[in-house]
Every structure is written in structure tokens, then in C-alpha cells.
Design a protein around this motif. Structure first.
Motif, PDB file in Angstrom:
ATOM      1  N   TRP A  13       9.063  10.799  30.664  1.00  0.00           N
ATOM      2  CA  TRP A  13       9.682  10.282  31.879  1.00  0.00           C
ATOM      3  C   TRP A  13      11.109  10.809  32.037  1.00  0.00           C
ATOM      4  CZ3 TRP A  13       8.317   4.313  32.167  1.00  0.00           C
ATOM      5  CH2 TRP A  13       6.936   4.200  32.369  1.00  0.00           C
ATOM      6  N   ALA A  14      11.606  11.472  31.012  1.00  0.00           N
ATOM      7  CA  ALA A  14      12.980  11.998  31.072  1.00  0.00           C
ATOM      8  C   ALA A  14      13.003  13.426  31.597  1.00  0.00           C
ATOM      9  CB  ALA A  14      13.630  11.931  29.698  1.00  0.00           C
ATOM     10  N   MET A  15      11.820  14.031  31.727  1.00  0.00           N
ATOM     11  CA  MET A  15      11.780  15.423  32.176  1.00  0.00           C
ATOM     12  C   MET A  15      10.874  15.509  33.392  1.00  0.00           C
ATOM     13  SD  MET A  15      11.409  17.430  28.582  1.00  0.00           S
ATOM     14  CE  MET A  15      10.069  16.542  27.817  1.00  0.00           C
ATOM     15  N   GLU A  16      11.403  16.078  34.473  1.00  0.00           N
ATOM     16  CA  GLU A  16      10.590  16.114  35.683  1.00  0.00           C
ATOM     17  C   GLU A  16       9.880  17.439  35.817  1.00  0.00           C
ATOM     18  OE1 GLU A  16      12.136  14.498  39.167  1.00  0.00           O
ATOM     19  OE2 GLU A  16      12.664  12.624  38.165  1.00  0.00           O
ATOM     20  N   LEU A 171       6.531   0.044  28.204  1.00  0.00           N
ATOM     21  CA  LEU A 171       7.322  -0.077  26.974  1.00  0.00           C
ATOM     22  C   LEU A 171       7.452   1.271  26.262  1.00  0.00           C
ATOM     23  CD1 LEU A 171       5.844  -3.328  25.361  1.00  0.00           C
ATOM     24  CD2 LEU A 171       8.238  -2.961  25.973  1.00  0.00           C
ATOM     25  N   GLY A 172       6.321   1.914  26.066  1.00  0.00           N
ATOM     26  CA  GLY A 172       6.272   3.132  25.258  1.00  0.00           C
ATOM     27  C   GLY A 172       6.977   4.310  25.901  1.00  0.00           C
ATOM     28  N   TYR A 173       6.596   4.625  27.146  1.00  0.00           N
ATOM     29  CA  TYR A 173       7.227   5.758  27.829  1.00  0.00           C
ATOM     30  C   TYR A 173       8.703   5.449  28.100  1.00  0.00           C
ATOM     31  CZ  TYR A 173       2.793   8.190  28.665  1.00  0.00           C
ATOM     32  OH  TYR A 173       1.610   8.849  28.504  1.00  0.00           O
ATOM     33  N   GLY A 174       8.992   4.183  28.339  1.00  0.00           N
ATOM     34  CA  GLY A 174      10.375   3.774  28.580  1.00  0.00           C
ATOM     35  C   GLY A 174      11.227   3.993  27.337  1.00  0.00           C
ATOM     36  N   GLU A 181      16.831  10.810  26.545  1.00  0.00           N
ATOM     37  CA  GLU A 181      18.114  10.854  27.270  1.00  0.00           C
ATOM     38  C   GLU A 181      19.295  10.824  26.302  1.00  0.00           C
ATOM     39  OE1 GLU A 181      16.806   8.847  31.511  1.00  0.00           O
ATOM     40  OE2 GLU A 181      17.555   7.569  29.898  1.00  0.00           O
ATOM     41  N   LYS A 182      19.126  10.011  25.269  1.00  0.00           N
ATOM     42  CA  LYS A 182      20.171   9.932  24.245  1.00  0.00           C
ATOM     43  C   LYS A 182      20.372  11.300  23.610  1.00  0.00           C
ATOM     44  CE  LYS A 182      20.117   5.761  21.585  1.00  0.00           C
ATOM     45  NZ  LYS A 182      19.478   5.215  20.477  1.00  0.00           N
TER      46      LYS A 182
END
Ligand SMILES: [Mn+2]
Length: 262
Positions: A13-16, A171-174, A181-182
Motif C-alpha cells: 500500500w506504500a507503493m503505487e 491490519l496486515g497491509y496497514g 514508509e518508515k
């Protein structure tokens, strides 16, 4: 030829990039299939993988990838997949979906006269690691190890599998998104020969007389090709979303690292 790759973190979810990334990965596998005997994927091919008791519609996004693996297996290529810390929650589902052989533990293989130690790399530490790190670093490492233990608990895994996939995935993808992102905000470059856990682990194996010619890892998202004094080489395989790293072992036993471009 034997090929090695790692850390695609598909579905992040951090990479589009979504399908573009998956397409490039498939192209890369297709390139390898021209002369591959085996292909080893060293973990974290998915940013989050969980096999629920209820059907999970979100897994359909990986259909092109699985279709490609099934094709390679059908062609007679041995496809191996190691679990990483983002996709350790597989309980036979991946084998069933694509016919790849899934490895839950590190392993040593002998190919073309060379010994190779293969692992995703998370959780591998030299025996007396505590002396090597500062208080802050130790805290970080301990936190990771604790989390890893929790994730490996059969009871918690069972509970998680009972969740409706929509909740579990949130939960998981989040969680995976936050960790990505970190990393993007605060990348952790190569720590040097005396601090990088995987290098220290390999050095210790050599000292214990468990000699291998090559050590291959993923997990760190950095590229490293380091020669040890014992003649062994330690390779950390970068990733398959930014650097597009892969390694190739030819039939003379020569191992080389490359970046895929198409
Ligand atoms: Mn990892």
C-alpha cells in the motif's frame, strides 16, 4: 543457470505501482526461464500474506504472478519460495496456488560444486550479538525479535486466520505500509562489516567450520557482494521494486549479481 531474487513486496500500500511492478517481475521471470534450471525467491515476495479460513478476494491481484510461476513449474523449472517476515503466514496455500516449493527455514544447497546458504535473513544473528551494538541499536533489535516471536505464535496465527479477510488485511497491509514508509523516510544503509547482522552471521558460520562458498540473503533491501577472508562471499539481494536485483549461478559455479532492466 540458477537464479535468485528477493523482496518484491507485491501488493504494498506504500507503493503505487501495482500491476506495472508485477508485470516487470513477470518479465524478469520470463527472461530467467530461457535458461533456468531453478529459481529461488528469498522471501517477502508479498508485502503481506495471510491465509484466512474465509476466501480472500484481495489475493486475486496476484493472479498474473501465480500464473507465471505455474507456467515455469510446468516447463520443468524448479521454483522455490522462502518465507520472509512479511509473508510467513502461509499454510500450504502458495504450493497449491502455483506449485512452487515453499521453504520455512534457511537451507544449504550444493549446486555446480558450490555450497550455498539461502535464507531471507530476518532474525539471523551471530551468537554474542549484544556486545556489538549500542543501547539504542540493541533496543531496536530486541523489539524486532519480540515481534517476530509473536508473529510465529501458532495460537495467534490461528486467531488471525479466523478474522474476516477485509479486517485482517486492513491490519496486515496497514502495518506493512507503515514499515515501508518508515524505511523510505529513514533508510538503513549498509552498516559495515562489523555491524551488519547477516555478514556477522556468515562470519560466525565460517568460524564454526560450517563453511559455505556463498551466503545469499534478502530482507535488507540493500545490495551487497562481500568477499570474506575465508573465501566465501556474502550477497544481499537488494529488492524487486526499486533496484531489481538478481543473482545468477552459472554451470561453472560462478555467481554474479545483476540489475534487471527492460
Ligand atoms: Mn524482510
Amino acid at each position: 543457470m540458477i537464479y535468485f531474487l528477493s523482496d518484491a513486496h507485491l501488493g504494498s500500500w506504500a507503493m503505487e505501482r501495482g500491476y506495472a511492478q508485477q508485470k516487470k517481475l513477470i518479465d524478469m521471470l520470463e527472461m530467467m526461464s530461457k535458461d533456468a534450471v531453478s529459481i529461488y525467491m528469498l522471501g517477502d515476495m508479498f508485502d503481506f500474506w495471510m491465509e484466512y479460513f474465509i476466501h480472500d478476494k484481495q489475493k486475486h491481484q496476484y493472479s498474473p504472478f501465480f500464473k507465471e510461476i505455474r507456467k515455469l513449474v510446468k516447463q520443468g523449472i524448479h521454483v522455490h519460495m522462502f518465507v520472509g517476515n512479511h509473508d510467513m503466514w502461509t499454510f500450504g496455500g502458495i504450493e497449491k496456488l502455483c506449485g512452487a516449493e515453499v521453504h520455512y527455514e534457511p537451507c544449504t544447497i550444493i549446486r555446480y560444486g558450490r555450497s550455498l546458504y539461502l535464507s531471507h535473513g530476518d532474525g539471523l544473528m551471530p551468537e554474542k550479538w549484544e556486545q556489538l551494538y549500542t543501547v539504542r541499536e540493541k533496543k531496536q533489535i530486541r523489539r524486532f525479535m519480540k515481534l517476530r516471536k509473536i508473529f510465529q505464535s501458532p495460537f495467534l496465527q490461528f486467531c488471525f486466520r479466523c478474522l474476516p479477510p477485509a479486517w485482517g488485511n486492513k491490519l496486515g497491509y496497514g502495518w506493512a505500509k507503515r514499515s515501508r514508509e518508515k524505511e523510505l523516510a529513514n533508510p538503513c544503509p549498509y552498516k559495515g562489516e562489523n555491524k551488519e547482522e547477516l555478514v556477522l552471521f556468515a562470519k560466525e558460520q565460517e568460524k564454526l567450520n560450517n563453511h559455505r562458498d556463498y551466503y545469499l540473503f534478502g530482507h535488507r533491501h540493500i545490495e551487497l557482494d562481500l568477499q570474506l577472508e575465508t573465501g566465501s562471499r556474502v550477497l544481499i539481494l537488494g529488492d524487486c521494486f526499486r533496484q531489481w536485483t538478481y543473482a545468477k549461478l552459472d554451470h561453472h559455479g560462478v555467481l554474479t549479481m545483476h540489475n534487471y532492466e527492460n
